[in-house]
Design a protein around this motif. Structure first.
Motif, PDB file in Angstrom:
ATOM      1  N   ASP A 317    -111.914  94.543 -13.941  1.00 51.93           N
ATOM      2  CA  ASP A 317    -112.753  94.220 -15.103  1.00 51.93           C
ATOM      3  C   ASP A 317    -112.791  92.711 -15.335  1.00 51.93           C
ATOM      4  O   ASP A 317    -113.844  92.127 -15.614  1.00 51.93           O
ATOM      5  N   THR A 318    -111.616  92.084 -15.236  1.00 52.91           N
ATOM      6  CA  THR A 318    -111.524  90.638 -15.449  1.00 52.91           C
ATOM      7  C   THR A 318    -112.349  89.890 -14.415  1.00 52.91           C
ATOM      8  O   THR A 318    -113.074  88.938 -14.733  1.00 52.91           O
ATOM      9  N   MET A 319    -112.248  90.327 -13.150  1.00 53.87           N
ATOM     10  CA  MET A 319    -112.946  89.634 -12.067  1.00 53.87           C
ATOM     11  C   MET A 319    -114.438  89.953 -12.018  1.00 53.87           C
ATOM     12  O   MET A 319    -115.167  89.356 -11.229  1.00 53.87           O
ATOM     13  N   ALA A 320    -114.883  90.882 -12.838  1.00 49.13           N
ATOM     14  CA  ALA A 320    -116.330  91.092 -12.978  1.00 49.13           C
ATOM     15  C   ALA A 320    -116.969  89.975 -13.794  1.00 49.13           C
ATOM     16  O   ALA A 320    -118.185  89.836 -13.817  1.00 49.13           O
ATOM     17  N   ASP A 321    -116.133  89.185 -14.469  1.00 50.50           N
ATOM     18  CA  ASP A 321    -116.581  88.025 -15.237  1.00 50.50           C
ATOM     19  C   ASP A 321    -116.542  86.808 -14.299  1.00 50.50           C
ATOM     20  O   ASP A 321    -115.469  86.375 -13.872  1.00 50.50           O
ATOM     21  N   GLU A 322    -117.692  86.265 -13.954  1.00 49.50           N
ATOM     22  CA  GLU A 322    -117.760  85.192 -12.963  1.00 49.50           C
ATOM     23  C   GLU A 322    -116.998  83.942 -13.397  1.00 49.50           C
ATOM     24  O   GLU A 322    -116.560  83.154 -12.551  1.00 49.50           O
ATOM     25  N   ALA A 323    -116.813  83.755 -14.690  1.00 48.89           N
ATOM     26  CA  ALA A 323    -116.042  82.595 -15.150  1.00 48.89           C
ATOM     27  C   ALA A 323    -114.589  82.699 -14.676  1.00 48.89           C
ATOM     28  O   ALA A 323    -113.974  81.695 -14.295  1.00 48.89           O
ATOM     29  N   PHE A 324    -114.052  83.910 -14.664  1.00 46.41           N
ATOM     30  CA  PHE A 324    -112.690  84.115 -14.175  1.00 46.41           C
ATOM     31  C   PHE A 324    -112.613  83.942 -12.663  1.00 46.41           C
ATOM     32  O   PHE A 324    -111.627  83.422 -12.137  1.00 46.41           O
ATOM     33  N   VAL A 325    -113.643  84.373 -11.957  1.00 45.88           N
ATOM     34  CA  VAL A 325    -113.676  84.170 -10.505  1.00 45.88           C
ATOM     35  C   VAL A 325    -113.644  82.678 -10.190  1.00 45.88           C
ATOM     36  O   VAL A 325    -112.896  82.223  -9.318  1.00 45.88           O
ATOM     37  N   ARG A 326    -114.458  81.887 -10.899  1.00 46.27           N
ATOM     38  CA  ARG A 326    -114.477  80.433 -10.673  1.00 46.27           C
ATOM     39  C   ARG A 326    -113.119  79.817 -10.969  1.00 46.27           C
ATOM     40  O   ARG A 326    -112.629  78.961 -10.221  1.00 46.27           O
ATOM     41  N   LEU A 327    -112.496  80.253 -12.066  1.00 46.22           N
ATOM     42  CA  LEU A 327    -111.190  79.701 -12.429  1.00 46.22           C
ATOM     43  C   LEU A 327    -110.155  79.996 -11.361  1.00 46.22           C
ATOM     44  O   LEU A 327    -109.409  79.107 -10.927  1.00 46.22           O
ATOM     45  N   ILE A 328    -110.100  81.249 -10.900  1.00 52.20           N
ATOM     46  CA  ILE A 328    -109.069  81.647  -9.949  1.00 52.20           C
ATOM     47  C   ILE A 328    -109.320  81.025  -8.581  1.00 52.20           C
ATOM     48  O   ILE A 328    -108.375  80.589  -7.913  1.00 52.20           O
ATOM     49  N   ARG A 329    -110.572  80.959  -8.154  1.00 52.77           N
ATOM     50  CA  ARG A 329    -110.843  80.326  -6.867  1.00 52.77           C
ATOM     51  C   ARG A 329    -110.498  78.839  -6.932  1.00 52.77           C
ATOM     52  O   ARG A 329    -109.942  78.271  -5.979  1.00 52.77           O
ATOM     53  N   GLY A 330    -110.791  78.198  -8.037  1.00 46.26           N
ATOM     54  CA  GLY A 330    -110.410  76.798  -8.205  1.00 46.26           C
ATOM     55  C   GLY A 330    -108.909  76.614  -8.226  1.00 46.26           C
ATOM     56  O   GLY A 330    -108.372  75.654  -7.650  1.00 46.26           O
ATOM     57  N   LEU A 331    -108.204  77.531  -8.891  1.00 45.51           N
ATOM     58  CA  LEU A 331    -106.734  77.494  -8.910  1.00 45.51           C
ATOM     59  C   LEU A 331    -106.196  77.580  -7.491  1.00 45.51           C
ATOM     60  O   LEU A 331    -105.312  76.805  -7.098  1.00 45.51           O
ATOM     61  N   MET A 332    -106.723  78.514  -6.713  1.00 48.80           N
ATOM     62  CA  MET A 332    -106.262  78.688  -5.330  1.00 48.80           C
ATOM     63  C   MET A 332    -106.564  77.458  -4.473  1.00 48.80           C
ATOM     64  O   MET A 332    -105.684  76.930  -3.776  1.00 48.80           O
ATOM     65  N   ASP A 333    -107.825  77.013  -4.526  1.00 53.56           N
ATOM     66  CA  ASP A 333    -108.270  75.964  -3.612  1.00 53.56           C
ATOM     67  C   ASP A 333    -107.712  74.590  -3.959  1.00 53.56           C
ATOM     68  O   ASP A 333    -107.255  73.856  -3.071  1.00 53.56           O
TER      69      ASP A 333
END
Length: 492
Positions: A317-333
């Motif tokens: 559910d959280t990752m269906a929100d694209e803002a969270f996807v951007r945050l987590i991918r940025g955290l990783m990268d």
């Protein structure tokens, strides 16, 4: 549905259900597992099940150190249970038979100790969670004031803790001239094998200096990295799987297709051929451990606290929100990957992309609340180690500090609507006391939580780069809420 899954009805299960390809009557015990939870049954027990047809001497006796719930579910089923592998393509069912027997340690401590002391037991594996090692997460040392450790040192023959059971079993083996079993931890501890060796050696020294030398010199504790997402089983899972089997399974486990196990190959008494089931044996597991702890677990915890506060029940559910996807991918990268030093051939980009897709898997109902448990034990290795590395190099920590701030907001015990949060943590009372004293002040809350040295050590509370960033994020979470904070997050 009255019939329960057991040895007698294995042959009658529907054809699409995979069953053990070996005769369980000939399986012998070679492994004792402490902490028989869902993760073990979806991971190490499956790898072992895969190799029992070639070598029947590695059956598992599994022990619960606390609750009888797993015993009550599995013992009437002859240790059998269903592994349900779920993806967007559907669900595959498999019966796992590697667990020969379940023991409830608090009421059968002598029985468990006898099995562990038996020369046929050559490996003791553990999934007791970070808090089960009774150690100081900030230093990795044995917490000698832990109530279970105090008890176990006074009553060696009726231990409560995993270290207590292991050392008493090793003491008995040592007295009989039996070599020690290998201790294989599968929990998310930094340098987990070395951490466990340090904890066990100190416990043994407190029992008897000679025993301490024996453990220090003879005990092998390989480090490992384990990776598989295993949500808690629901009643809906039980009902769905029971209908598919035609018999009831009191405690199936649900998981994803992905699984990984990286192990240092140090087993003086032998081991199963787990590599034939896909395990990878290496000389040094630390790079893989950092990769998983920081990329998967660090991202998972950040998602859990922010996602829960934002009102999302599951990671998907959280990752269906694209803002969270951007945050987590940025955290990783941008913040985690530069701290990793992987061997040649390791494909971090593919691993990170796979993580994003795994987090998005709607077939897995992995609750943010479940992942948020025991944060005081998880933060040091999931986020704070990465933060220390970044600070040492003068690098930004904006997203990492937001993860810490989200944990701080979560452990206040009240969500953004003022409803109570069921904070499950060994330090829950202490965390709540700090929160109550802070009121609605982000500055007071951050100051009080940073003062807990068992979590943040002696260095981080004095570093304004972290404390300032986390306090600012915490104030923003109070002011705007998690969803808006993530949507408007900017590095700077």
């Amino acid at each position: 549905m009255s019939d329960r899954l057991n040895n007698d009805n294995l042959a009658d299960l529907p054809g699409r259900v995979q069953r053990p390809v070996y005769d369980r009557r000939f399986i012998r015990t070679g492994i004792v597992h402490l902490g028989v939870g869902a993760f073990h049954r979806a991971h190490q027990a499956v790898y072992t099940d895969d190799v029992l047809a070639q070598d029947p001497h590695w059956g598992i006796v599994a022990a619960s150190l606390r609750s009888p719930d797993t015993y009550d579910a599995l013992q009437p089923q002859d240790g059998l249970y269903t592994l349900a592998v779920r993806s967007q393509a559907g669900e595959a069912l498999r019966i796992i038979g590697s667990i020969r027997r379940v023991i409830v340690a608090p009421r059968e401590s002598e029985d468990l100790l006898e099995v562990m002391a038996d020369p046929q037991t050559r490996i003791v594996t553990l999934t007791v969670t970070e808090k089960g090692y009774c150690h100081d997460p900030a230093t990795g040392a044995l917490n000698e004031a832990h109530p279970d450790i105090v008890h176990d040192l006074a009553y060696l023959r009726t231990p409560k803790s995993a270290p207590g059971f292991i050392i008493e079993a090793l003491r008995r083996r040592h007295l009989k001239g039996v070599p020690p079993f290998t201790v294989l931890t599968c929990d998310n501890l930094p340098s987990n094998g070395r951490t466990v060796k340090r904890v066990l050696t100190r416990f043994a020294e407190l029992v008897d200096p000679e025993l301490g030398r024996f453990v220090a010199d003879e005990l092998s504790c390989p480090s490992t990295m384990v990776d598989r997402i295993v949500p808690a089983t629901t009643d809906q899972d039980r009902e769905r799987i029971g209908e598919a089997l035609g018999v009831a399974d009191a405690w199936p486990v649900v998981t994803e297709p992905f699984t990984q196990w990286v192990i240092e190959d140090r087993f003086p008494q032998g081991r199963p051929a787990w590599e034939k089931a896909g395990a990878e044996f290496v000389s040094d597991v630390e790079p893989y451990e950092h990769m998983k702890l920081r990329l998967l677990n660090g991202s998972h915890s950040t998602l859990a606290y922010l996602g829960y506060l934002a009102g999302y029940e599951t990671v998907a559910d959280t990752m269906a929100d694209e803002a969270f996807v951007r945050l987590i991918r940025g955290l990783m990268d941008e913040e985690i990957t530069p701290t990793l030093h992987m061997p040649a051939g390791a494909d971090l980009e593919s691993y990170k992309s796979a993580l994003i897709e795994r987090f998005k898997n709607p077939a897995l109902k992995h609750r943010t609340w479940q992942i948020a448990m025991d944060g005081s034990q998880k933060l040091p290795q999931r986020l704070l180690g990465t933060i220390r590395d970044r600070l040492r190099n003068g690098a930004p920590i904006g997203r990492l500090a937001l993860g810490v701030a989200a944990w701080m907001r979560y452990v206040t015990g009240l969500d953004e609507k003022g409803a109570p949060i069921d904070v499950r943590d060994p330090m829950a009372a202490r965390l709540r006391e700090v929160a109550d004293q802070a009121g609605q002040s982000a500055e007071n809350l951050a100051r009080g939580l940073f003062a807990i040295r068992e979590i943040f050590g002696d260095d981080l509370p004095g570093d304004s780069r972290l404390t300032g960033a986390a306090t600012a994020h915490l104030a923003r979470l109070y002011e705007a809420g998690a969803r808006r904070t993530v949507a408007e997050f900017k590095v700077g």
